[in-house]
Write a protein that holds these residues in place. Structure first.
Motif, PDB file in Angstrom:
ATOM      1  N   ALA A 203       0.823  -1.217   0.000  1.00  0.00           N
ATOM      2  CA  ALA A 203       0.000   0.000   0.000  1.00  0.00           C
ATOM      3  C   ALA A 203       0.854   1.262   0.000  1.00  0.00           C
ATOM      4  N   LEU A 204       1.860   1.304   0.884  1.00  0.00           N
ATOM      5  CA  LEU A 204       2.664   2.531   1.019  1.00  0.00           C
ATOM      6  C   LEU A 204       3.492   2.842  -0.222  1.00  0.00           C
ATOM      7  N   ALA A 205       3.696   1.850  -1.075  1.00  0.00           N
ATOM      8  CA  ALA A 205       4.492   2.094  -2.284  1.00  0.00           C
ATOM      9  C   ALA A 205       3.815   3.100  -3.194  1.00  0.00           C
ATOM     10  N   MET A 206       2.491   3.232  -3.081  1.00  0.00           N
ATOM     11  CA  MET A 206       1.766   4.157  -3.950  1.00  0.00           C
ATOM     12  C   MET A 206       1.830   5.600  -3.463  1.00  0.00           C
ATOM     13  N   LEU A 207       2.138   5.813  -2.180  1.00  0.00           N
ATOM     14  CA  LEU A 207       2.155   7.178  -1.662  1.00  0.00           C
ATOM     15  C   LEU A 207       3.182   8.054  -2.375  1.00  0.00           C
ATOM     16  N   PRO A 208       4.451   7.649  -2.501  1.00  0.00           N
ATOM     17  CA  PRO A 208       5.402   8.495  -3.237  1.00  0.00           C
ATOM     18  C   PRO A 208       5.041   8.643  -4.708  1.00  0.00           C
ATOM     19  N   VAL A 209       4.369   7.651  -5.284  1.00  0.00           N
ATOM     20  CA  VAL A 209       3.941   7.752  -6.684  1.00  0.00           C
ATOM     21  C   VAL A 209       2.911   8.860  -6.838  1.00  0.00           C
ATOM     22  N   TRP A 210       1.879   8.830  -5.992  1.00  0.00           N
ATOM     23  CA  TRP A 210       0.849   9.882  -6.039  1.00  0.00           C
ATOM     24  C   TRP A 210       1.451  11.253  -5.736  1.00  0.00           C
ATOM     25  N   LEU A 211       2.275  11.305  -4.693  1.00  0.00           N
ATOM     26  CA  LEU A 211       2.860  12.579  -4.278  1.00  0.00           C
ATOM     27  C   LEU A 211       3.744  13.142  -5.385  1.00  0.00           C
TER      28      LEU A 211
END
Length: 483
Positions: A260-268
């Motif tokens: 799940a957390l792998a998507m946070l830097p992608v979105w940011l």
């Protein structure tokens, strides 16, 4: 490219009431409160054209855009300048008025430079007419009343702007994302904490937007900053656990699983990249980035205290629970078929620890315990099944289990007087006087005179109603003898 988490399915037995309430609030604000904007827009344009203010402002607008392109390096405004020149060539007076009248930053530019732009007579005419239109129409628009304006930041607009939208497309898009993300986060946090976290993320999102738009008079509206906060909370709740994501590129869509957390830097990273390189799209990219960071930060900082995820959130979905139960139940039944009774008992006990509401498991455990009536387990399961049957309004089963226990287990571990008394009342309600009498004899032999006396009175009254005089006299005599 569209990329959203899609790990959970909604459980309509426990609807996400707060999420639905927020959606309804946004819808009602748009339909009722913002419905007057269309009239204000129309009357403002009509008054603007009638005053012929475009003849004064159009040359100034061209100069305004050229200055920003040449001096401030805002190359993304080149296309806006070209579009405006095309409107002038086609003599599209209505669209010219819209462009000039509702550009808040251009209006602030005119106010600051009117002494330089126009001669005194023109300046006075423009000031009188434009300020009247501004106050009477433009300032009354919902976005200027309750939207977040960086140049005029106020605490209440940090909340109110989250419920305003710029059109049906903006509203519907945000409501869809609010629902898709909201029901999962609300399930994890609970309704009250979900609402507070949602509004907090929206407020932080507004502050970040203000920090990157200092002095801007362009109002920010929409729930997208708050929804970005939900996305941040969503992935922070799951952490490094692999979950499903839905993606849509062009006409192709599919699912994939990733931490799940792998998507946070992608979105940011996407929001920051678009802020610097996407040009003037009208999208508040930094507000989205602020919401993402605020949502994830809330869970990381307060996830072990105030914002702790509810334990039931991690329980398997109902369909998954059914599959697990079916598999475990089949294994236990197979053990029964092989007469491996101890193994079957352990398997049924393990299943019941996870599915305590499945009465069929208690029935199996009761029947297995009957194989050894000398052990305490038989008494325990018999009492539990009797009580469960009463709760489920199955009095016949209660009486049946009691009768079975009287034959096989009472000699090893007698039931309590309260158990016999409960069965007696059940028999009377079920019009089974024969079993009621047997329960009375067991209760009487248990030595509780108070319960036995009350039971004796009830039996006497019941036989009197049925005009069974000998029976009634017998129980009256027992009462007279102190039972």
């Amino acid at each position: 490219m569209l990329l959203i988490p899609a790990e959970n399915a909604i459980n309509w037995k426990r609807p996400p009431w707060m999420t639905l309430g927020l959606m309804l609030a946004c819808f009602l604000m748009f339909v009722f409160y913002q419905s007057d904007d269309e009239r204000l827009y129309g009357e403002a344009i009509e008054a603007y054209l009638e005053a012929d203010l475009q003849s004064l402002e159009a040359p100034a607008y061209e100069d305004y855009l050229q200055r920003k392109i040449r001096l401030d390096g805002q190359d993304d405004l080149v296309s806006r300048l070209q579009d405006f020149n095309a409107l002038q060539e086609q003599n599209e007076q209505g669209w010219i008025a819209v462009t000039l009248l509702f550009d808040a930053e251009f209006y602030q530019y005119l106010l600051s430079n009117r002494d330089v732009i126009w001669a005194p007579a023109q300046r006075q005419a423009w000031t009188e007419q434009r300020s009247q239109i501004q106050q009477q129409y433009v300032d009354q628009l919902s976005s200027n009343q309750l939207g977040l304006i960086p140049a005029e930041l106020s605490l209440y607009t940090l909340i109110t702007y989250q419920f305003l939208h710029g059109g049906w497309g903006h509203l519907i898009g945000n409501l869809v994302f609010l629902f898709l993300l909201g029901f999962t986060v609300e399930k994890a946090l609970g309704s009250a904490r979900f609402l507070m976290a949602y509004l907090f993320c929206g407020a932080v999102s507004g502050l970040v937007f203000t920090a990157f738009s200092l002095g801007s008079a362009v109002p920010l509206v929409g729930a997208s900053g708050s929804i970005s906060g939900l996305m941040g909370m969503y992935v922070a709740i799951y952490g490094l656990q692999k979950i499903r994501f839905f993606y849509f590129v062009g006409v192709y869509f599919n699912y994939f699983r990733a931490p799940a957390l792998a998507m946070l830097p992608v979105w940011l990273g996407k929001e920051i990249y678009d802020y610097w390189f996407a040009g003037a799209t009208g999208i508040a990219y930094m507000a989205h980035a602020g919401g993402l960071v605020a949502g994830a930060g809330l869970v990381w900082l307060l996830g072990r205290s105030w914002l702790q995820v509810k334990e039931e959130f991690y329980e398997p979905a109902e369909t998954e629970q059914d599959e697990r139960f079916t598999t475990g139940y089949a294994q236990a039944m197979a053990s029964l078929g092989r007469m491996e009774f101890d193994l079957a008992r352990r398997q049924f006990e393990a299943l019941r620890a996870h599915y305590p509401d499945r009465t069929v498991l208690l029935e199996h455990l009761y029947k297995l315990s009957r194989l050894r009536p000398d052990l305490p387990a038989y008494r325990d399961y018999a009492r539990e099944l009797m009580n469960e049957s009463l709760t489920r309004r199955q009095p016949e089963r209660t009486i049946e289990v009691w009768a079975e226990y009287m034959k096989a287990g009472e000699s090893h571990a007698p039931l309590d007087p309260e158990d016999h008394n409960r069965v007696l009342f059940t028999c009377l309600k079920n019009d089974d006087l024969k079993s009621a009498e047997r329960a009375f004899e067991r209760l009487r032999s248990a030595g509780d005179k108070a319960l036995a006396g009350e039971a004796c009175r009830l039996l006497a009254e019941e036989f009197e109603k049925r005009q069974v005089t000998p029976k009634a006299r017998h129980y009256r005599q027992l009462m007279a003898n102190g039972v």
